[in-house]
Design a protein around this motif. Structure first.
Motif, short mmCIF file in Angstrom:
data_model
loop_
_atom_site.label_atom_id
_atom_site.label_comp_id
_atom_site.label_asym_id
_atom_site.label_seq_id
_atom_site.Cartn_x
_atom_site.Cartn_y
_atom_site.Cartn_z
N UNK A 1 0.95 -1.35 -0.18
CA UNK A 1 -0.24 0.01 -0.25
C UNK A 1 0.69 1.23 0.02
N UNK A 2 0.45 1.99 -0.63
CA UNK A 2 0.91 3.17 -0.31
C UNK A 2 -0.20 5.08 0.19
N UNK A 3 0.36 4.40 1.33
CA UNK A 3 -0.24 5.56 2.01
C UNK A 3 -0.71 7.32 1.53
N UNK A 4 -0.21 7.41 0.73
CA UNK A 4 -0.20 8.73 0.00
C UNK A 4 -1.35 8.33 -1.09
N UNK A 28 -14.54 -12.42 4.57
CA UNK A 28 -12.98 -12.67 3.53
C UNK A 28 -12.45 -10.71 2.91
N UNK A 29 -12.91 -9.79 3.90
CA UNK A 29 -11.69 -8.59 3.90
C UNK A 29 -10.65 -9.51 3.77
N UNK A 30 -10.22 -9.40 4.69
CA UNK A 30 -8.53 -9.80 4.79
C UNK A 30 -8.31 -10.72 3.74
N UNK A 31 -8.22 -11.26 3.05
CA UNK A 31 -8.26 -11.83 2.01
C UNK A 31 -8.42 -10.98 1.06
N UNK A 33 -8.08 -8.08 1.27
CA UNK A 33 -7.27 -7.29 0.53
C UNK A 33 -5.78 -7.54 0.54
N UNK A 34 -5.04 -8.57 0.64
CA UNK A 34 -3.77 -9.12 0.62
C UNK A 34 -4.12 -9.17 -1.23
N UNK A 38 -1.45 -7.33 -4.31
CA UNK A 38 -0.49 -8.63 -3.87
C UNK A 38 0.55 -8.38 -4.94
N UNK A 39 2.10 -8.55 -5.13
CA UNK A 39 2.70 -7.27 -6.39
C UNK A 39 2.32 -9.25 -7.84
#
Length: 215
Positions: A1-4, A28-31, A33-34, A38-39
């Protein structure tokens, strides 16, 4: 994540919206978000054909999070004629290099119908017909998303008498498409499709007309 670009609170709220769109539990929110950070997100080529740019305009005006966050933190967009910095030969080079280097991996989003009459001469981009560009790009995509009714089924451009021979992507190119309909379509449905792919390595289930069952 980029905070800006987006706060964690806003991002997790957005992940909740994506979960709701897909009919998934908030657990499922954590999954989600991941997956969205992801790269390993595939490149996205966004092609414009016979359209009014209304589908992009609706997407560009998405809020909570805004378009910058969606493009930078959710979708790995490498080509989009409306918002990209590059133009002319440089833009076309970026598009063609993505096809060459990521064949069978990238996701192609198509906005607008494709003129097919008289070998596609009624729609040109950079001296090439839209039909030629579509034929050189779309068959190499892992998945093709027809974003908006024009790309999905031909839309207004295909209305009688249809002198340009405008067709939806599937009818024009002969490839299966995920059809996100609407004039304009809802941006969350597009991100939800990509999210489903990132979570399950496959696009969501489709109806007989190519539309995702969740929208």
């Amino acid at each position: 994540m980029t905070p800006h670009t987006i706060s964690r609170r806003t991002f997790l709220k957005y992940c909740g919206s994506v979960a709701a769109a897909l009919g998934l539990s908030q657990a499922m929110i954590p999954q989600i978000a991941e997956a969205l950070t992801s790269d390993n997100r595939p490149p996205v080529l966004w092609l414009h054909f016979s359209e009014c740019t209304g589908c992009s305009e609706s997407f560009l005006r998405a809020a909570d999070p805004d378009i910058t966050a969606i493009l930078l933190d959710v979708l790995n967009v490498t080509y989009h004629e409306t918002i990209q910095v590059a133009c002319g030969e440089k833009a076309e080079y970026n598009r063609d290099q993505t096809v060459l280097n990521h064949a069978g991996e990238f996701i192609c989003i198509v906005e607008g119908s494709i003129p097919t009459a008289d070998n596609g001469v009624y729609g040109m981009v950079g001296g090439r017909t839209m039909l030629d560009i579509a034929q050189s790009v779309i068959p190499h995509a892992k998945h093709t998303i027809a974003f908006g009714t024009c790309a999905a089924y031909g839309g207004l451009a295909a209305a009688a008498p249809n002198p340009t021979g405008a067709k939806g992507v599937k009818d024009a190119i002969g490839v299966d498409t995920i059809n996100i309909t609407g004039c304009p379509p809802h941006p969350i449905n597009l991100v939800a499709c990509v999210t489903s792919y990132l979570l399950n390595n496959q696009m969501p289930a489709l109806r007989s007309d190519g539309r995702p069952t969740f929208c």
